[in-house]
Design a protein around this motif. Sequence first.
Motif, short mmCIF file in Angstrom:
data_model
loop_
_atom_site.label_atom_id
_atom_site.label_comp_id
_atom_site.label_asym_id
_atom_site.label_seq_id
_atom_site.Cartn_x
_atom_site.Cartn_y
_atom_site.Cartn_z
N ALA A 8 0.82 -1.21 0.00
CA ALA A 8 0.00 0.00 0.00
C ALA A 8 0.86 1.26 0.00
N HIS A 9 2.05 1.16 0.57
CA HIS A 9 2.90 2.34 0.65
C HIS A 9 3.78 2.52 -0.58
N LEU A 10 3.90 1.48 -1.40
CA LEU A 10 4.77 1.58 -2.56
C LEU A 10 4.30 2.65 -3.54
N GLY A 11 3.01 2.93 -3.55
CA GLY A 11 2.49 3.94 -4.45
C GLY A 11 2.67 5.35 -3.97
N ASP A 12 3.11 5.53 -2.72
CA ASP A 12 3.33 6.87 -2.18
C ASP A 12 4.78 7.28 -2.41
N ILE A 13 5.62 7.07 -1.42
CA ILE A 13 7.06 7.32 -1.61
C ILE A 13 7.82 6.25 -0.84
N VAL A 14 8.77 5.64 -1.50
CA VAL A 14 9.48 4.51 -0.93
C VAL A 14 10.70 4.95 -0.13
N TYR A 15 11.44 5.92 -0.67
CA TYR A 15 12.72 6.25 -0.04
C TYR A 15 13.09 7.71 -0.23
N TYR A 16 13.66 8.28 0.78
CA TYR A 16 14.57 9.42 0.71
C TYR A 16 15.36 9.43 2.00
N TYR A 17 16.43 10.21 2.03
CA TYR A 17 17.37 10.18 3.14
C TYR A 17 16.80 10.97 4.33
N ALA A 18 16.83 10.35 5.51
CA ALA A 18 16.25 10.97 6.70
C ALA A 18 17.01 12.22 7.14
N HIS A 19 18.17 12.46 6.57
CA HIS A 19 18.92 13.69 6.88
C HIS A 19 18.15 14.94 6.44
N HIS A 20 17.33 14.79 5.39
CA HIS A 20 16.66 15.94 4.79
C HIS A 20 15.20 16.11 5.23
N PHE A 21 14.48 14.98 5.42
CA PHE A 21 13.05 15.04 5.69
C PHE A 21 12.67 14.01 6.74
N THR A 22 11.49 14.18 7.31
CA THR A 22 10.84 13.10 8.04
C THR A 22 9.67 12.62 7.19
N ASN A 23 8.91 11.64 7.69
CA ASN A 23 7.79 11.12 6.92
C ASN A 23 6.74 10.55 7.86
N VAL A 24 5.54 10.38 7.36
CA VAL A 24 4.42 9.95 8.20
C VAL A 24 4.64 8.57 8.80
N PRO A 25 5.05 7.54 8.04
CA PRO A 25 5.27 6.23 8.67
C PRO A 25 6.31 6.28 9.79
N GLN A 26 7.41 7.02 9.59
CA GLN A 26 8.42 7.12 10.63
C GLN A 26 7.85 7.78 11.88
N GLU A 27 7.13 8.86 11.72
CA GLU A 27 6.55 9.55 12.88
C GLU A 27 5.56 8.65 13.61
N LYS A 28 4.72 7.96 12.85
CA LYS A 28 3.72 7.08 13.47
C LYS A 28 4.36 5.91 14.20
N LEU A 29 5.37 5.30 13.57
CA LEU A 29 6.01 4.13 14.18
C LEU A 29 6.76 4.53 15.44
N ALA A 30 7.45 5.66 15.43
CA ALA A 30 8.15 6.11 16.63
C ALA A 30 7.17 6.34 17.77
N ALA A 31 6.03 6.97 17.46
CA ALA A 31 5.03 7.22 18.50
C ALA A 31 4.45 5.92 19.04
N ARG A 32 4.25 4.95 18.16
CA ARG A 32 3.72 3.65 18.61
C ARG A 32 4.72 2.96 19.54
N LEU A 33 5.99 2.98 19.19
CA LEU A 33 6.99 2.30 20.01
C LEU A 33 7.14 2.97 21.36
N VAL A 34 7.12 4.30 21.39
CA VAL A 34 7.20 5.00 22.67
C VAL A 34 5.96 4.70 23.51
N GLY A 35 4.82 4.50 22.86
CA GLY A 35 3.63 4.10 23.60
C GLY A 35 3.74 2.71 24.20
#
Length: 460
Positions: A74-101
Amino acid sequence: MAASNGSSSNVTIDAASTSVFPKFLDRSYPSVDHGRGVWLKSTGGRRILDACSGGAMAAGLGHGVDEIVDGAAAHLGDIVYYYAHHFTNVPQEKLAARLVGLAPEMARVRFLSGGSEANETALRLARQYHVDRGQGRRWRVISPAQAYHGATMATLSLVGRPDLQAPFGPYLSEHPHIPPCTERFDPTGRAALDALDKALEQVGPESVSAFFCEPVSGASLPGYGPPDAFWEGLADRRDHHGFLVCFDEVVTGMGRTGSWFAYQHLPITPDIVTIGKLLGGGYFPLAATMCREPVYDALATGSKDFDLGHTWDGAPLSCAVGLAVVDYIESQGLVERVAERGPSLLGELRSALDGCSIVGEVRGRGFLLGIEYVDPRDGTSIPPESLGIAGRIDTSALDNDLVVMSTHPNADGYAGDQTVFAPALTSTDEELGEMIERLARVVGEVDQAVWESLANGGTT
């Protein structure tokens, strides 16, 4: 390239005739084409039962879970990759929040590609924490000698195992190590704490950055965990001397021991925790390093920089897979399943192996169990290397269409040959029973072969 013994069910790839650089250069490898649940299908049509979550304890949800595949697709149609040095992204933000929870004692998460990277990140984070607080002398790391934390030079330095470290000694940092407080050497944990005190005194506590360990060991001492008295003593020494405690939960994290993280069973809260393997479920390389708020705050109010990056850190696709894994574990109640089923699973494995003269200790927590073998002549000693028990176990297991992982750390002096039993969290009771039945048959066959070897002068 393919070799066969004449049976269509035994197609293998010979290491001498493939372009792949394999781990073992004198071995032929079965080729696996398909996996579903805890079952693998080889090129020749063999149906193999996976009792070790893909062999490296990474495929902890089983093979071919549609929900995780769909989550990635489902995510392949959005954006697969870019370097985290430049941007953040919704899956990363959501997963970090889930793990901290799921780990509310932790405050921040850095995503990586694998366990070695996560553990090296933990080392660098601990070092920078002290530097940013004006304690630049702190760099040494104390850790149990009998352990495994990864394949980088920095993580290899964390173990006191000459056999594992050779021939890379010239590249490795010199860190102090303490013996494990196992049933064989130190069941109370007192000797390990005394060794920790001695190490602190020898190097100077002001030079120590961290204590680094596994809460429950994976391959190095499968299923082993120190007694509570050791963890309580470690917490006291941390408070007194000011070093950090880092937990390697690359194997144990994400529910394998019956809680989301193994430290949640223990009377100590680590400052830094690493996770991997089950975080990506075997569907994508994914790991993470988590830390408590004071660790993050030291950098946030100090250098304001943690200059460490790997190509795939926090990439949208990998984090989307991690979200699908967390969703699946929660929706299927797998942490609760492991917590409920784990004690009886350990009892069933012990019962099945009772009477095997090469079996010393059967231990573990949740779906991470270990079998330690002994010299059958006295029932306690570390077996001589000439018996080759670990190799016999893995070979016999595959002959019985079963996958387990055995290790041979005899030369370290802390343990004999061992087998890891780490089934997928999704394994049914029927499948668990079949795994134990096959493993008991394997251990029985090897037990008999070892006695025959001893009768013939101890040769393999």
